[in-house]
Scaffold this motif. Sequence first.
Motif, PDB file in Angstrom:
ATOM      1  N   ILE A 188       0.847   4.857   1.730  1.00  0.00           N
ATOM      2  CA  ILE A 188       0.156   5.639   2.644  1.00  0.00           C
ATOM      3  C   ILE A 188       0.557   7.199   2.600  1.00  0.00           C
ATOM      4  O   ILE A 188       1.695   7.533   2.621  1.00  0.00           O
ATOM      5  CB  ILE A 188       0.802   5.198   4.148  1.00  0.00           C
ATOM      6  CG1 ILE A 188       0.539   3.676   4.298  1.00  0.00           C
ATOM      7  CG2 ILE A 188       0.492   5.947   5.268  1.00  0.00           C
ATOM      8  CD1 ILE A 188       1.247   3.120   5.532  1.00  0.00           C
ATOM      9  N   GLY A 211      -1.223  12.589   6.103  1.00  0.00           N
ATOM     10  CA  GLY A 211      -2.623  12.160   6.409  1.00  0.00           C
ATOM     11  C   GLY A 211      -3.545  11.799   4.982  1.00  0.00           C
ATOM     12  O   GLY A 211      -3.329  11.968   4.118  1.00  0.00           O
ATOM     13  N   GLY A 212      -4.558  10.926   5.476  1.00  0.00           N
ATOM     14  CA  GLY A 212      -5.231  10.374   4.132  1.00  0.00           C
ATOM     15  C   GLY A 212      -5.227   9.010   4.414  1.00  0.00           C
ATOM     16  O   GLY A 212      -4.742   8.086   5.111  1.00  0.00           O
ATOM     17  N   ASP A 213      -6.347   8.416   3.552  1.00  0.00           N
ATOM     18  CA  ASP A 213      -6.759   6.956   3.508  1.00  0.00           C
ATOM     19  C   ASP A 213      -5.434   6.199   2.844  1.00  0.00           C
ATOM     20  O   ASP A 213      -5.118   6.608   1.694  1.00  0.00           O
ATOM     21  CB  ASP A 213      -7.901   6.584   2.849  1.00  0.00           C
ATOM     22  CG  ASP A 213      -8.961   7.088   4.002  1.00  0.00           C
ATOM     23  OD1 ASP A 213      -8.658   7.468   4.879  1.00  0.00           O
ATOM     24  OD2 ASP A 213     -10.055   7.495   3.167  1.00  0.00           O
ATOM     25  N   PRO A 214      -4.913   4.901   3.292  1.00  0.00           N
ATOM     26  CA  PRO A 214      -4.051   4.161   2.550  1.00  0.00           C
ATOM     27  C   PRO A 214      -4.398   3.730   1.302  1.00  0.00           C
ATOM     28  O   PRO A 214      -5.862   3.474   1.151  1.00  0.00           O
ATOM     29  CB  PRO A 214      -3.582   2.970   3.456  1.00  0.00           C
ATOM     30  CG  PRO A 214      -4.142   3.513   4.897  1.00  0.00           C
ATOM     31  CD  PRO A 214      -5.092   4.431   4.564  1.00  0.00           C
ATOM     32  N   ILE A 215      -3.616   3.871   0.423  1.00  0.00           N
ATOM     33  CA  ILE A 215      -4.041   2.963  -0.937  1.00  0.00           C
ATOM     34  C   ILE A 215      -3.566   1.771  -1.211  1.00  0.00           C
ATOM     35  O   ILE A 215      -2.371   1.671  -1.262  1.00  0.00           O
ATOM     36  CB  ILE A 215      -3.499   3.986  -2.137  1.00  0.00           C
ATOM     37  CG1 ILE A 215      -3.968   5.591  -1.971  1.00  0.00           C
ATOM     38  CG2 ILE A 215      -3.907   3.796  -3.579  1.00  0.00           C
ATOM     39  CD1 ILE A 215      -3.465   6.641  -2.868  1.00  0.00           C
ATOM     40  N   GLU A 228       0.918  -1.131  -0.031  1.00  0.00           N
ATOM     41  CA  GLU A 228      -0.062  -0.189   0.011  1.00  0.00           C
ATOM     42  C   GLU A 228       0.741   1.192  -0.077  1.00  0.00           C
ATOM     43  O   GLU A 228       2.130   1.236   0.130  1.00  0.00           O
ATOM     44  CB  GLU A 228      -0.750   0.026   1.281  1.00  0.00           C
ATOM     45  CG  GLU A 228      -0.396  -0.191   2.491  1.00  0.00           C
ATOM     46  CD  GLU A 228      -1.429  -0.056   3.702  1.00  0.00           C
ATOM     47  OE1 GLU A 228      -2.457  -0.273   3.517  1.00  0.00           O
ATOM     48  OE2 GLU A 228      -0.894  -0.163   4.784  1.00  0.00           O
TER      49      GLU A 228
END
Length: 160
Positions: free
Chosen positions: A6, A10-14, A4
């Motif tokens: 990251i 900040g933010g959602d993992p891809i 993934e």
Amino acid sequence: MHGELIPIGGGDPIPLLKKSLLIGRRESCDIVLRFPNVSAHHCQLTVNGGYWYARDLGSKNGVKVNNVRVTEKRLDPGDTLSVAKHQFEVCYSPAELGAVGPPPVDDLTTNIFGKSLLERAGLSKSEATSRRSANAESSPRRYDVLNNDAGQIKDPNRPT
């Protein structure tokens, strides 16, 4: 899942769901980054020998790995991948992707230092002099603007 990205800050993992992923602004990309400084097809991530590799696809704002602009580079776990100005930490396990032994040598750095900067730019003295002598017969000769003698300029339309 093959790892993934990251987002740093900040933010959602891809999740990296396939072994070849296209990153860009277009909806047809595997990972879509909707930012104006991201190219339509910005870069490609591929797995080779258990390691992720990032390849710039001619983007305007470039791809960086650990703050160094690259055209193609191996991504080790924990590296920082920058797509334009957007930074991601790369998280994956090479052993789970089939890596055996130590990571392969990044031969791109040896290619960079294999020639001088002038040679890579096509400006080395030996090449420049050979190019000049080869073009001497084909290119027109310079003339002296203060000299009024005839025959300085060869007219290709004049019969000989």
